[in-house]
Design an enzyme around this catalytic site. Structure first.
Site, mmCIF file in Angstrom:
data_model
loop_
_atom_site.group_PDB
_atom_site.id
_atom_site.type_symbol
_atom_site.label_atom_id
_atom_site.label_comp_id
_atom_site.label_asym_id
_atom_site.label_seq_id
_atom_site.Cartn_x
_atom_site.Cartn_y
_atom_site.Cartn_z
ATOM 1 N N LYS A 179 42.708 39.812 46.655
ATOM 2 C CA LYS A 179 43.506 39.496 45.468
ATOM 3 C C LYS A 179 44.711 40.427 45.323
ATOM 4 O O LYS A 179 45.832 39.977 45.050
ATOM 5 C CB LYS A 179 42.607 39.586 44.225
ATOM 6 C CG LYS A 179 43.314 39.422 42.904
ATOM 7 C CD LYS A 179 43.920 38.050 42.728
ATOM 8 C CE LYS A 179 44.790 37.988 41.478
ATOM 9 N NZ LYS A 179 45.502 36.726 41.356
ATOM 10 N N LEU A 236 38.697 40.073 32.213
ATOM 11 C CA LEU A 236 39.325 41.104 31.379
ATOM 12 C C LEU A 236 40.587 41.645 32.044
ATOM 13 O O LEU A 236 40.788 41.461 33.248
ATOM 14 C CB LEU A 236 38.301 42.225 31.150
ATOM 15 C CG LEU A 236 37.055 41.757 30.378
ATOM 16 C CD1 LEU A 236 35.877 42.683 30.629
ATOM 17 C CD2 LEU A 236 37.365 41.654 28.892
ATOM 18 N N PRO A 237 41.434 42.359 31.269
ATOM 19 C CA PRO A 237 42.717 42.781 31.843
ATOM 20 C C PRO A 237 42.616 43.731 33.045
ATOM 21 O O PRO A 237 43.239 43.476 34.080
ATOM 22 C CB PRO A 237 43.420 43.460 30.655
ATOM 23 C CG PRO A 237 42.799 42.843 29.438
ATOM 24 C CD PRO A 237 41.372 42.581 29.813
#
Ligand code: NAD
Length: 297
Positions: free
Chosen positions: A170, A64-65
């Protein structure tokens, strides 16, 4: 394995297709009926909610965003935690912040579920080719269980440490990517203004000390790399608004540990300007247009 997959966008759809190719059974959900239909055509089962996608499966994957979307998909009345059986592992491959990942892990644990952060690197090309890098944050036991599933979608699976460390890896990587793409854009636009052929300059950078992932595979100047989003009007790829989100995640996380992020904050302003100009959905390499168009605006 029976897998629930939620979030079938630029990354989620090709990842889910690789799971199908590897022989897994998928129950999918997305707000867009069009992308769900595409997955049904590829062999997945459509469901009406995250709760339904998480029912009667052995593992749930979310792509998801941003943190708010993950929270909603997990905890809403029709969310994953309302449908999931105890002991089923939730793998979140969205890029979110380490603190949210740790919070979602606690919420999932209250329901008897493990929540693993497993964000990815490698772009839409890597998602389609099944060559993504997964940065995984969880305990050893959960890692051993999910590794084979991730191997159906990626080539390099890295156990970074406990919950939240996958997201830490990340956002540090994307902090660097956002800065390096802006820096490459500055150099390519200057070279163009000084009269050097962009293809020649791109080639020189790739065999010189300025070489980076963006210059080798994703040059922002149209026509330098045919497969890059810049050569198709900056469509698809990694959206500017997603890069803006990642730089915000990185600079916010930096604040929490009192760490300076000078260049990240500067790069954030560039992508913010692009987004404010109405180009948030274009690939982030369109940041070069701020340099190339400045004389005309
Ligand atoms: P995207 O915007 O293309 O896709 C997101 C999908 O989530 C959309 O299909 C949207 O409809 C769906 N969605 C949103 N809210 C939902 C909800 N409540 N319930 C169900 N579905 C919902 O984004 P993307 O490019 O696929 O990126 C997804 C994540 O992966 C982001 O966190 C991004 O930062 C990260 N990421 C993207 C790339 C890339 O190159 N695009 C690379 C690495 C990581």
């Amino acid at each position: 394995m029976k897998i629930g997959f939620i979030g079938l966008g630029n990354m989620g759809a090709p990842m889910a297709k690789n799971l199908l190719k590897a022989g897994h059974t998928l129950s999918v959900f997305d707000l867009s009926a069009q992308v769900v239909q595409e997955m049904v055509d590829a062999g997945a089962k459509a469901t009406e909610s995250p709760k339904a996608a998480a029912t009667d499966v052995e593992c749930v994957i979310t792509m998801l965003p941003a943190p708010g979307h993950v929270r909603n998909v997990l905890t809403a009345e029709n969310g994953v935690l309302a449908g999931i059986s105890k002991d089923v592992i939730i793998i979140d491959s969205s890029t979110i912040d380490p603190a949210s990942a740790r919070e979602f892990s606690k919420i999932a644990a209250q329901h008897g579920n493990l929540f693993v952060d497993a964000p990815v690197s490698g772009g839409t090309g890597g998602a389609a080719a099944g060559t993504l890098t997964f940065m995984v944050g969880c305990g050893d036991e959960a890692y051993a269980k999910i590794k084979p599933v991730l191997q159906s979608m990626g080539k390099s699976i890295v156990h970074c440490g406990d919950t939240g460390t996958g997201q830490a890896a990340k956002i540090c990587n994307n902090l660097l990517l956002g800065i390096s793409m802006a820096a490459l854009s500055e150099a390519m636009a200057l070279g163009e203004a000084l009269g050097i052929d962009p293809k020649v300059l791109g080639g020189i950078i790739n065999s010189s000390t300025g070489r980076c992932w963006s210059s080798e595979t994703y040059n922002p100047m149209p026509g330098v790399i045919e497969s890059a989003p810049s050569s198709r009007g900056y469509g698809g790829g990694f959206g500017t608004d997603l890069m803006l989100k990642d730089l915000a995640l990185a600079t916010d996380a930096a604040k929490t540990v009192r760490q300076p992020a000078f260049l990240g904050a500067l790069a954030q302003q560039l992508y913010q300007m692009l987004s404010a100009n109405g180009d948030g959905r274009l690939d982030f390499s369109s940041v070069i247009t701020l340099y190339r168009n400045h004389g005309n605006t």
